[in-house]
Design a protein around this motif. Structure first.
Motif, mmCIF file in Angstrom:
data_model
loop_
_atom_site.group_PDB
_atom_site.id
_atom_site.type_symbol
_atom_site.label_atom_id
_atom_site.label_comp_id
_atom_site.label_asym_id
_atom_site.label_seq_id
_atom_site.Cartn_x
_atom_site.Cartn_y
_atom_site.Cartn_z
ATOM 1 N N ALA A 5 -23.458 2.187 8.802
ATOM 2 C CA ALA A 5 -22.774 1.011 9.347
ATOM 3 C C ALA A 5 -23.798 -0.083 9.670
ATOM 4 C CB ALA A 5 -21.985 1.402 10.601
ATOM 5 N N ALA A 6 -24.964 0.313 10.150
ATOM 6 C CA ALA A 6 -26.011 -0.674 10.449
ATOM 7 C C ALA A 6 -26.482 -1.373 9.172
ATOM 8 C CB ALA A 6 -27.187 0.016 11.147
ATOM 9 N N ASP A 7 -26.605 -0.615 8.076
ATOM 10 C CA ASP A 7 -26.961 -1.216 6.775
ATOM 11 C C ASP A 7 -25.919 -2.244 6.361
ATOM 12 O OD1 ASP A 7 -29.243 0.330 6.315
ATOM 13 O OD2 ASP A 7 -28.118 1.916 5.293
ATOM 14 N N ASN A 8 -24.650 -1.834 6.458
ATOM 15 C CA ASN A 8 -23.567 -2.724 6.028
ATOM 16 C C ASN A 8 -23.485 -3.962 6.915
ATOM 17 O OD1 ASN A 8 -22.709 -1.232 3.800
ATOM 18 N ND2 ASN A 8 -21.445 0.121 5.061
ATOM 19 N N TYR A 9 -23.675 -3.772 8.206
ATOM 20 C CA TYR A 9 -23.655 -4.929 9.112
ATOM 21 C C TYR A 9 -24.779 -5.894 8.728
ATOM 22 C CZ TYR A 9 -23.067 -7.720 13.320
ATOM 23 O OH TYR A 9 -22.829 -8.768 14.183
ATOM 24 N N VAL B 24 -27.953 -0.452 0.103
ATOM 25 C CA VAL B 24 -28.569 -1.557 0.841
ATOM 26 C C VAL B 24 -30.071 -1.307 0.970
ATOM 27 C CG1 VAL B 24 -28.630 -2.784 3.041
ATOM 28 C CG2 VAL B 24 -26.432 -2.023 2.110
ATOM 29 N N ALA B 25 -30.436 -0.056 1.251
ATOM 30 C CA ALA B 25 -31.856 0.273 1.401
ATOM 31 C C ALA B 25 -32.627 -0.033 0.118
ATOM 32 C CB ALA B 25 -32.013 1.742 1.785
ATOM 33 N N GLY C 77 -34.922 -17.133 0.615
ATOM 34 C CA GLY C 77 -35.540 -16.084 -0.199
ATOM 35 C C GLY C 77 -34.486 -15.288 -0.946
ATOM 36 N N PHE C 78 -34.943 -14.366 -1.806
ATOM 37 C CA PHE C 78 -33.985 -13.586 -2.604
ATOM 38 C C PHE C 78 -32.988 -12.867 -1.709
ATOM 39 C CE2 PHE C 78 -33.325 -9.097 -3.963
ATOM 40 C CZ PHE C 78 -32.180 -9.356 -4.690
ATOM 41 N N LEU C 79 -33.508 -12.125 -0.737
ATOM 42 C CA LEU C 79 -32.620 -11.424 0.204
ATOM 43 C C LEU C 79 -32.925 -11.950 1.601
ATOM 44 C CD1 LEU C 79 -30.519 -9.395 0.969
ATOM 45 C CD2 LEU C 79 -32.213 -7.584 0.837
ATOM 46 N N PHE C 80 -31.975 -12.719 2.139
ATOM 47 C CA PHE C 80 -32.191 -13.388 3.428
ATOM 48 C C PHE C 80 -32.672 -12.421 4.503
ATOM 49 C CE2 PHE C 80 -28.562 -11.800 5.794
ATOM 50 C CZ PHE C 80 -27.736 -11.321 4.786
ATOM 51 N N LEU C 81 -32.183 -11.153 4.433
ATOM 52 C CA LEU C 81 -32.525 -10.173 5.477
ATOM 53 C C LEU C 81 -34.027 -9.979 5.639
ATOM 54 C CD1 LEU C 81 -30.031 -7.220 5.040
ATOM 55 C CD2 LEU C 81 -30.343 -8.683 7.047
ATOM 56 N N ASN C 82 -34.753 -10.144 4.536
ATOM 57 C CA ASN C 82 -36.202 -9.919 4.572
ATOM 58 C C ASN C 82 -36.979 -11.150 5.018
ATOM 59 O OD1 ASN C 82 -35.749 -7.333 3.680
ATOM 60 N ND2 ASN C 82 -36.141 -7.804 1.524
ATOM 61 N N HIS C 83 -36.258 -12.265 5.276
ATOM 62 C CA HIS C 83 -36.967 -13.515 5.562
ATOM 63 C C HIS C 83 -36.390 -14.282 6.741
ATOM 64 C CE1 HIS C 83 -39.210 -12.999 1.837
ATOM 65 N NE2 HIS C 83 -38.074 -12.739 1.225
ATOM 66 N N VAL D 282 -17.864 -15.488 -9.492
ATOM 67 C CA VAL D 282 -16.880 -15.842 -8.457
ATOM 68 C C VAL D 282 -15.712 -14.846 -8.502
ATOM 69 C CG1 VAL D 282 -15.178 -17.568 -7.724
ATOM 70 C CG2 VAL D 282 -17.491 -18.292 -8.389
ATOM 71 N N ARG D 283 -15.300 -14.480 -9.710
ATOM 72 C CA ARG D 283 -14.142 -13.596 -9.875
ATOM 73 C C ARG D 283 -14.456 -12.168 -9.441
ATOM 74 N NH1 ARG D 283 -10.145 -14.668 -13.072
ATOM 75 N NH2 ARG D 283 -11.358 -16.046 -14.405
ATOM 76 N N THR D 284 -15.576 -11.623 -9.925
ATOM 77 C CA THR D 284 -15.917 -10.225 -9.612
ATOM 78 C C THR D 284 -17.425 -10.091 -9.359
ATOM 79 O OG1 THR D 284 -16.070 -9.806 -11.993
ATOM 80 C CG2 THR D 284 -14.060 -9.077 -10.885
ATOM 81 N N PRO D 285 -17.882 -10.526 -8.192
ATOM 82 C CA PRO D 285 -19.329 -10.476 -7.913
ATOM 83 C C PRO D 285 -19.900 -9.064 -8.037
ATOM 84 C CG PRO D 285 -18.127 -11.506 -6.084
ATOM 85 C CD PRO D 285 -17.108 -11.034 -7.054
ATOM 86 N N GLN D 286 -19.102 -8.069 -7.628
ATOM 87 C CA GLN D 286 -19.618 -6.700 -7.613
ATOM 88 C C GLN D 286 -19.736 -6.105 -9.014
ATOM 89 O OE1 GLN D 286 -17.504 -7.877 -5.126
ATOM 90 N NE2 GLN D 286 -19.328 -7.995 -3.848
ATOM 91 N N ALA D 287 -19.131 -6.749 -10.015
ATOM 92 C CA ALA D 287 -19.325 -6.277 -11.390
ATOM 93 C C ALA D 287 -20.753 -6.585 -11.849
ATOM 94 C CB ALA D 287 -18.320 -6.947 -12.322
ATOM 95 N N TRP D 288 -21.365 -7.591 -11.239
ATOM 96 C CA TRP D 288 -22.743 -7.960 -11.577
ATOM 97 C C TRP D 288 -23.739 -7.253 -10.675
ATOM 98 C CZ3 TRP D 288 -23.871 -11.191 -15.707
ATOM 99 C CH2 TRP D 288 -22.758 -11.778 -16.316
ATOM 100 N N GLN D 289 -23.417 -7.215 -9.400
ATOM 101 C CA GLN D 289 -24.307 -6.584 -8.418
ATOM 102 C C GLN D 289 -23.448 -5.829 -7.410
ATOM 103 O OE1 GLN D 289 -27.622 -6.428 -7.807
ATOM 104 N NE2 GLN D 289 -28.284 -7.592 -9.601
ATOM 105 N N PRO D 290 -23.401 -4.510 -7.492
ATOM 106 C CA PRO D 290 -22.554 -3.749 -6.554
ATOM 107 C C PRO D 290 -22.897 -4.035 -5.087
ATOM 108 C CG PRO D 290 -23.419 -2.319 -8.267
ATOM 109 C CD PRO D 290 -24.082 -3.647 -8.459
ATOM 110 N N LYS D 291 -24.148 -4.342 -4.812
ATOM 111 C CA LYS D 291 -24.553 -4.572 -3.425
ATOM 112 C C LYS D 291 -24.873 -6.038 -3.161
ATOM 113 C CE LYS D 291 -23.852 -0.620 -1.792
ATOM 114 N NZ LYS D 291 -22.900 -0.429 -0.672
ATOM 115 N N THR D 292 -24.107 -6.930 -3.781
ATOM 116 C CA THR D 292 -24.312 -8.345 -3.460
ATOM 117 C C THR D 292 -23.594 -8.672 -2.157
ATOM 118 O OG1 THR D 292 -23.997 -10.620 -4.164
ATOM 119 C CG2 THR D 292 -22.329 -9.048 -4.856
ATOM 120 N N TRP D 293 -24.116 -9.627 -1.430
ATOM 121 C CA TRP D 293 -23.495 -10.088 -0.193
ATOM 122 C C TRP D 293 -22.567 -11.277 -0.470
ATOM 123 C CZ3 TRP D 293 -28.326 -9.989 -1.845
ATOM 124 C CH2 TRP D 293 -29.070 -11.159 -1.948
#
Lengths: 141, 228
Positions: free
Chosen positions: A46-50, B44-45, B81-87, B189-200
């Motif tokens: 859940a923390a990953d998803n959040y 996500v990891a 950055g590519f993944l905002f979480l890292n920046h 726009v239609r199916t983002p997860q078809a390109w990247q399953p873990k896209t935000w």
């Protein structure tokens, strides 16, 4: 002739044995898929998803102060606000995450996450939000 | 007039050498940060370990002419950055982008940029997704486009539509019309997860009609802003 028959019997035995092994393997895979998906697929907490889906707007601290808020017409919910969060039931929060803000008469900026999160993951997020607000379930509490 | 065999062979070998140069260039210059072979991150990891956007479907995504230009003079497409979480880090009023943590993309000379762009355009595992998008030519006013993009769909929350206006967790979109293939925009726009399953990037169940309007709006934006 007798030798040939014996060989055929052996061959038949091994063919059936292979099929049986395959069927058993399939049964295990189907069982795992339905009853223990985590054993087949790595899963996110859940923390990953959040972090991936919520922090961009709701912030690293969950206080509604994410990096995207500057030009937002409606500010994101502060998940650490115990008073506001306890006014929402778990079912409402679940619905907002799964179907988006519009589903609970809130902003279109809150997207639906049904395509990326399973019901179990959304339930996990609801519990995670309760840890952020340190508040309990239930409308009006 | 019949061309001599050596003429045909020299053209063939120069084309083959160019392609080989491009592939080698991708391996030597790009592979350390970009995933060139797939698959996309499954968790996500795993996503958090990726340093830069996946390029294994670059040929389905980018416009070649933009790639050639951008590789010579790279600008920041993703403000966080590519993944905002890292920046990002907590700030006084809100989370802020940690600018010091953002990497700078190296620039290539014209020959190498052209070779790399050509090699990237050969990476097309998602032709089927692109083929599903049937977009008729057309234009849309900025005002009408903004209505669909922001008011109806909420895309402004995560994307800049001017250099200093909009959200920053996604790529800027004021140059998307010159950067991205129209069919790719429609598909992501239609199916983002078809390109990247873990896209935000969420799947907001946007209607076919509004997807066409968003594609046309981004085209209008890129022409008005002239940021490439």
């Amino acid at each position: 002739m007798n030798k040939l028959k014996i060989r055929l019997k052996k061959a038949d035995f091994y063919v059936f044995s292979g099929c049986e092994r395959m069927i058993i393997g399939l049964k295990i895979a189907v069982f795992s898929l339905f009853f223990a998906p985590g054993a087949l697929f790595a899963s996110d907490t859940a923390a990953d998803n959040y972090a991936l889906y919520c922090v961009q707007c709701h912030g690293l601290r969950g206080d509604g102060k994410g990096i995207n808020i500057r030009d937002m017409s409606v500010q994101p919910r502060d998940h650490t606000d115990a008073k506001a969060m306890s006014g929402r039931s778990d079912a409402e929060i679940f619905k907002a995450i799964k179907e988006g803000g519009l589903a609970i008469d809130k902003s279109v900026q809150m997207p639906p996450w049904a395509e990326v999160l399973s019901d179990a993951e959304i339930t996990g997020l609801v519990s995670y939000l309760r840890t952020l607000c340190k508040c309990s379930n239930g409308a009006g509490k | 007039m019949r061309l001599p065999l050596w003429c045909f062979l020299s053209v063939f070998y120069s084309v083959a050498a160019h392609a080989a140069d491009g592939d080698a260039l991708l391996q030597s210059e790009c592979a350390a940060c970009h995933n060139l072979t797939g698959p996309a991150a499954a968790t996500v990891a795993e996503l958090r370990t990726r340093k830069a956007p996946d390029l294994f479907y670059a040929g389905n995504k980018f416009r070649r002419e933009w790639l050639v230009r951008w590789l010579q003079q790279p600008t920041r497409v993703r403000p966080a950055g590519f993944l905002f979480l890292n920046h990002i880090k907590p700030g006084a009023k809100s989370d802020v982008v940690d600018a010091a943590s953002l990497p700078t993309h190296p620039a290539l000379d014209t020959a190498r940029a052209t070779a790399a762009a050509d090699a990237l355009m050969n990476l097309r595992p998602h032709d089927a997704l692109i083929a599903k998008e049937k977009l008729a030519a057309g234009t849309l006013s900025r005002a009408m486009g903004e209505m669909v993009f922001d008011k109806f769909s909420g895309c402004l929350a995560c994307h800049l539509i001017e250099p200093e206006y909009g959200g920053v967790s996604g790529p800027e979109l004021y140059s998307a019309g010159t950067r991205l293939q129209a069919e790719y925009i429609a598909s992501i726009v239609r199916t983002p997860q078809a390109w990247q399953p873990k896209t935000w990037m969420p799947d907001k169940h946007i209607s076919d009609a509004n997807i066409v309007k968003i594609v046309r709006y981004l085209d209008t934006l890129s022409k008005e802003n002239k940021h490439e």
